[in-house]
Write an enzyme that holds these catalytic residues in place. Sequence first.
Site, PDB file in Angstrom:
ATOM      1  N   ASN A  42      85.683  19.209  12.661  1.00 37.81           N
ATOM      2  CA  ASN A  42      85.685  19.283  11.200  1.00 37.81           C
ATOM      3  C   ASN A  42      84.496  20.126  10.763  1.00 37.81           C
ATOM      4  OD1 ASN A  42      86.316  18.877   8.540  1.00 37.81           O
ATOM      5  ND2 ASN A  42      85.384  16.858   8.402  1.00 37.81           N
ATOM      6  N   ASP A  51      81.797  22.844  26.251  1.00 39.68           N
ATOM      7  CA  ASP A  51      80.992  21.764  26.829  1.00 39.68           C
ATOM      8  C   ASP A  51      80.260  22.215  28.082  1.00 39.68           C
ATOM      9  OD1 ASP A  51      81.867  20.146  24.779  1.00 39.68           O
ATOM     10  OD2 ASP A  51      83.499  19.267  25.933  1.00 39.68           O
ATOM     11  N   GLN A  89      76.094  25.297  24.846  1.00 34.25           N
ATOM     12  CA  GLN A  89      75.314  24.348  24.052  1.00 34.25           C
ATOM     13  C   GLN A  89      73.919  24.879  23.726  1.00 34.25           C
ATOM     14  OE1 GLN A  89      76.409  21.343  22.751  1.00 34.25           O
ATOM     15  NE2 GLN A  89      78.434  22.009  23.466  1.00 34.25           N
ATOM     16  N   HIS A 117      72.318  42.285  23.691  1.00 30.56           N
ATOM     17  CA  HIS A 117      72.822  40.915  23.753  1.00 30.56           C
ATOM     18  C   HIS A 117      74.320  40.866  24.059  1.00 30.56           C
ATOM     19  CE1 HIS A 117      73.843  41.632  19.422  1.00 30.56           C
ATOM     20  NE2 HIS A 117      74.840  40.813  19.702  1.00 30.56           N
ATOM     21  N   ARG A 159      78.426  42.319   2.446  1.00 31.09           N
ATOM     22  CA  ARG A 159      77.538  42.450   3.603  1.00 31.09           C
ATOM     23  C   ARG A 159      76.212  43.079   3.203  1.00 31.09           C
ATOM     24  NH1 ARG A 159      76.031  46.628   6.708  1.00 31.09           N
ATOM     25  NH2 ARG A 159      75.444  46.242   8.892  1.00 31.09           N
TER      26      ARG A 159
END
Length: 534
Positions: free
Chosen positions: A84, A102, A107, A206, A315
């Site tokens: 949500n 996960d 994370q 990156h 933007r």
Amino acid sequence: GGDGGRRDGARVAATTREGPVDDSAAPMTTEARLDADAFGDASDDDPFIAQLSQIAHEPRVHVGEEARGVFGRGARRARGKTFNDPVHGHMYFNPTVCDVIDTAQMQRLRDLKQLGTSYFVFPGAAHNRFEHSLGTCHLANTVFESIKRSAPKKGLGLTSEDKLCVQLAGLCHDMGHGPFSHVFDNEFLPLRHGWDLKQSEAPWNHERMGADMFQWCLDDNHIDLDPSIVRRVCDFITSNEDGAKEKRYLFDIIANKQNGIDVDKFEYLLRDSFQAGVRMNVDTMRLTSHMKVIDDRICFKSSEIMNVYSLFHSRATMHQSVYTHKKAKAVEYMVVDALVEADAAWNSKISDSIWDVKEFIKMDDTLLKQIENSNEAALGKARDIVRRIRRRELYRFVNEYTVPEERVADFKPVLASDITACQGTNNIPGGLKPDDIIVQNLKIDYGKKHRNPVDSVRFFHYWDDEKSISIPKEQVSSLLPHTFVQRTVRVYSRSRDDNYVDAVAQAFTNFQRHNLGQEQQITPSKRQRTADWS
């Protein structure tokens, strides 16, 4: 508005159910409808939950249509998850995507602020790269369904593997960001490695690190994906189209190098404006509902051209008011100085982490806490800078001027030495040194430097059109901008001492008079010096 992501979707959906139907939105082809019935409902691990994830599409598109036996053979779970979200509402992710969510690699993004140092100015902007990545994955899926729905009768040949690749690329596209995100890439690393970004491209970015982190994530967590899927996801993350023989339009979904209209931009504009409390005028859901593939590229309905211009204007507005806020930049320069001092004390542990994913995963925004709480004598300078940030004793913004339009094309970055050369007499023993000053040469554009990005956008008039068109700006509106880049020069004083601030202000004024023939700054120098803006 800035909080329109969730409400706009709800509004469009409500209009479809209860009010007049907008027949300008993409119709669902017979083939797409049959494909959804045969492919979606039968294999969906939870049709009811999947339906919660729909935005503005009728009839329902089942997001959980993955056939796990085809490519998700290594999934650790049998069911997906629904998140949500305050921006997008309910977002459903299939089991394979959840396996990647996960992991330690994913994370880690919880500890990277999406807006970096802007959080020090906009206290609501506490969101992280993690939730932005989830939202990008969700929107990537929505766009995938939209172009599949609007496909001609012959179809696009889209497969469940295509869909998974797009979802994973959306999820992992920011996995390679370092501490404080773009501050790390554009400010810190060039200083520590001696890169001159004006002369050549940096040997690290990156995006490439994101691809490396994604591959390590799969290996480290024993997530079994077909090698062809892994390669395609990495290509989507790095925008490498070299090996793509077909379906090049899938590259436009995550990182559109043609014109910059992609779900990454949709997501960060919606989320950043919502969290910062800044309103926008673009309706990204209409753009999503009014696109189709022509000539292997994503095109937009011509009725949405003002909405496209609003996207690029939004933007630019976010860059001007939030991303490059003058106080946020002051904090940013202090963070860079602290990281440079800490990296020198730690034998380049921070800057050299970019060459090893197992070291890079340790780098996040908690570096400031590590510096602040350390008792190492070598970290004394870095620790003092961090503590100044905590006390809001920031580098002083002195003044700024907008480069006249006729000088933008030939603009040369202003150096700190250019300012100190114009200092005249002051109360600084020995005079100002370049290290006393920080000059920001700020460029804000529509994403294509001096060019109009909409010139690279292809449009169509009717849903059965098989050829795309370009629409000249002159045919759209006389109120649209005639220039698409702005240059601003800002100057900061590292010292908050009034004598230093006065000296920098006077030197900056003298520089403008000497180089521009007048004071170009809006705020008078005297007012700027005497006011104690923190």
